[in-house]
Write an enzyme that holds these catalytic residues in place. Structure first.
Site, PDB file in Angstrom:
ATOM      1  N   TYR A  45       3.698  18.216   4.179  1.00  0.00           N
ATOM      2  CA  TYR A  45       3.530  16.864   3.408  1.00  0.00           C
ATOM      3  C   TYR A  45       4.084  16.829   1.952  1.00  0.00           C
ATOM      4  CZ  TYR A  45      -0.026  13.574   2.807  1.00  0.00           C
ATOM      5  OH  TYR A  45      -0.705  12.439   2.506  1.00  0.00           O
ATOM      6  N   HIS A  69       3.006   3.886  -3.769  1.00  0.00           N
ATOM      7  CA  HIS A  69       3.735   5.357  -4.135  1.00  0.00           C
ATOM      8  C   HIS A  69       5.042   5.134  -4.717  1.00  0.00           C
ATOM      9  CE1 HIS A  69       0.692   7.652  -2.006  1.00  0.00           C
ATOM     10  NE2 HIS A  69       0.619   6.896  -0.890  1.00  0.00           N
ATOM     11  N   HIS A 114       7.667   7.029   8.953  1.00  0.00           N
ATOM     12  CA  HIS A 114       8.621   7.130   7.861  1.00  0.00           C
ATOM     13  C   HIS A 114      10.022   7.468   8.260  1.00  0.00           C
ATOM     14  CE1 HIS A 114       5.770   6.812   4.258  1.00  0.00           C
ATOM     15  NE2 HIS A 114       4.748   7.030   5.116  1.00  0.00           N
ATOM     16  N   SER A 165       3.360  10.771   8.846  1.00  0.00           N
ATOM     17  CA  SER A 165       3.561  10.796   7.533  1.00  0.00           C
ATOM     18  C   SER A 165       4.633  11.680   6.991  1.00  0.00           C
ATOM     19  CB  SER A 165       2.145  11.528   7.096  1.00  0.00           C
ATOM     20  OG  SER A 165       0.950  11.237   7.827  1.00  0.00           O
ATOM     21  N   ARG A 206       0.657  -1.237  -0.115  1.00  0.00           N
ATOM     22  CA  ARG A 206      -0.020  -0.064   0.044  1.00  0.00           C
ATOM     23  C   ARG A 206       0.983   1.204   0.092  1.00  0.00           C
ATOM     24  NH1 ARG A 206      -0.499   4.487   2.495  1.00  0.00           N
ATOM     25  NH2 ARG A 206      -0.031   3.594   4.409  1.00  0.00           N
ATOM     26  N   ASP A 207       1.744   1.537   0.797  1.00  0.00           N
ATOM     27  CA  ASP A 207       2.562   2.632   1.059  1.00  0.00           C
ATOM     28  C   ASP A 207       3.598   2.368   0.024  1.00  0.00           C
ATOM     29  OD1 ASP A 207       3.913   5.041   2.039  1.00  0.00           O
ATOM     30  OD2 ASP A 207       3.401   4.633   4.031  1.00  0.00           O
TER      31      ASP A 207
END
Lengths: 340, 340
Positions: A286, A18, A197, A168, A14-15
């Site tokens: 972000y 990206h 992260h 995040s 999922r992550d």
């Protein structure tokens, strides 16, 4: 056999979406799912990087429909359960219903750290569908501890069984993690999770801090495959936590096998801490700001790092992209004055 | 301007020599040295990965004579001082005298953590030549704290101005670092340094633990370029320590520039935590065992990880390579019995 000290939840599928530019194939997903299941991982996530419904012009189209990928992953599992991510506003309730039909057993409903209230109906639906249901507080470094607690209580009141603190931007340092997890531990009854992260090379240390403060769900990704600088590296995490005396319930060698013989083979780029990754973690903004910032920096002839650090100071949030150009212009004016 | 909290010593051009297979060019060294100097780094190291005299059939031949590289590096510096590594038995005293002629201002004399006594003459020579002189205790996880203190005292008695705790295998966790640095802080008068490897993704957290316990010299490498899983990533370290409130004395953006615009451009492979890197850190055995272990694993049809973990348990040290085959054979026998 003693009980596991915590659940390691793997987000490679999922992550990692990206990092893979949403190009996962069914074959890649099957091999990874099979390996995770064999290694004793009980939960792993499969979705577009931005969650169910993320496949779009704005967030990037998926190569293969995520429902197909979720189904393929579930099909490979003897014990492990497939989680899906749902960001209200990107995904809708029907997406979750469809995901359940193809095998999803857990949902993580994600909102900005101050906006848990938009998730009430999605959490309720998760419970109604019989899913393990999680509230996922993103950009959790941007709110003071009391706010994080307040929002976690909201999630709990909607029916979430686990609330996640999510770093995040890879901004947090261990003290930030400890104070947030400890405060939740004292204030809510449901379980607590942590998602890191690695922008500041602190994902592993932060994860240990989370476990020591009482987190019982911790995220990782194989070979750190994830957005930006990537996540806590799952197989390394299993080794470190075993060394620290925890019962991970994981077969380390099997986990290493899927990391190195499967995931490492299909990664498009290594998970290094590049200049962009570092400055995002340092400034706490972000990742969606990065491309706009680079464009603004070029237009006004200023250093993109100055813009990002200033945006971090201003606590800019998604949706405030216009600010980027204002900040860039201010730096350009300052520079002119100095040069005059 | 307040005083620096510590010195960041960059080892990209020495530990990085391993990762570059000793192929540094004069141009690469000049550009890196210039960037480090401009960023405000006061000390950085230039040598073959195994120190002065390391260029050999056994340790790998250097593409360019290290004296040329040391001279080129020193030539680029306005403020920074070039350090050299010297492992007695690999390098000899004449190597150090030659290095000083071309500009070396610091020497780090490195021995296994229990063998400081072989370095007495080299430390004395360093002082005699007017160098900043350092004793460097390698594989420091392999000795109990009292032994590390005893050996550090030896280094100090020979004239070392700084004693380093070196986590050569990337095995340590923050508690291991804290107890070693704290014990040294209480027992010796000279300064204390710490050198990390990132095999368990803990290099940054260990470095912070070292600083908090009183270390005033900390090693890093740009983009983590170093042996095995690499070192603490220098530019990330500067950012994190700045965030923690320390005065690094470093211009972060200039340091990022040399990391990303110079070093990242010439790296031969990214610094990831691979399967071999992880298992070395997990088991705490020296990287020179790896190739022999892989050969023995293949010969006896056993898992190389089992051999390495067992060697770690036995606290095998360099020179005991014969043990590898004994251990492999034992695993093969065990496997046969199970299969029968």
């Amino acid at each position: 056999m003693t009980e596991r000290s915590f659940e390691i939840l793997d987000v490679s599928l999922r992550d990692g979406s990206h990092a893979m530019k949403h190009s996962f194939t069914e074959e890649q997903v099957r091999a990874t799912a099979k390996g995770l299941d064999a290694a004793g991982v009980n939960y792993f996530e499969v979705s577009h990087g931005d969650g169910l419904g993320g496949s779009s012009l704005q967030y990037g189209f998926s190569k293969v429909d995520e429902l197909k990928l979720i189904e393929a992953a579930a099909d490979e599992c003897e014990n492990a359960k497939v989680s899906v991510l749902l960001i209200p506003g990107i995904g809708i309730k029907e997406d979750l219903q469809e995901a359940v039909k193809v095998g999803a057993k857990m949902v993580r409903v994600a909102t900005h750290v101050t906006e848990a209230d938009v998730a009430a109906q999605h959490i309720a639906l998760g419970r109604e569908l019989g899913l393990k249901t999680v509230g996922f507080l993103m950009m959790a470094h941007m709110a003071p501890v009391e706010k994080v607690v307040e929002q976690a209580k909201l999630f709990e009141s909607y029916g979430a069984e686990i609330v996640y603190v999510t770093d995040s931007a890879g901004y947090m340092l261990p003290n930030d993690v400890t104070e947030r997890i400890s405060a939740l531990k004292q204030s809510i009854g449901c379980e607590i999770g942590f998602h890191a992260h690695n922008n500041l090379s602190m994902a592993m240390a932060n994860t240990i801090a989370a476990v020591e403060a009482g987190a019982t769900y911790i995220d990782g990704s194989l070979r750190a495959l994830g957005a930006g600088a990537g996540n806590t590296q799952t197989e390394v995490m299993a080794a470190v936590l075993e060394r620290l005396g925890y019962n991970t319930g994981i077969d380390l060698y099997k986990l290493m096998d899927v990391a190195n013989d499967v995931v490492a083979k299909f990664m498009q780029r290594p998970q290094e801490i590049t200049g962009s990754g570092l400055i995002m973690g340092y400034s706490g903004v972000y990742s969606s700001f990065l491309l706009h910032t680079q464009a603004a920096a070029q237009k006004f002839g200023v250093d993109e790092r100055d813009i990002l650090v200033e945006l971090g100071r201003m606590k800019a949030v998604g949706g405030q992209e216009d600010l980027i150009y204002d900040v860039a212009q201010q730096f350009a004016l300052k520079k002119q004055k100095v040069e005059v």
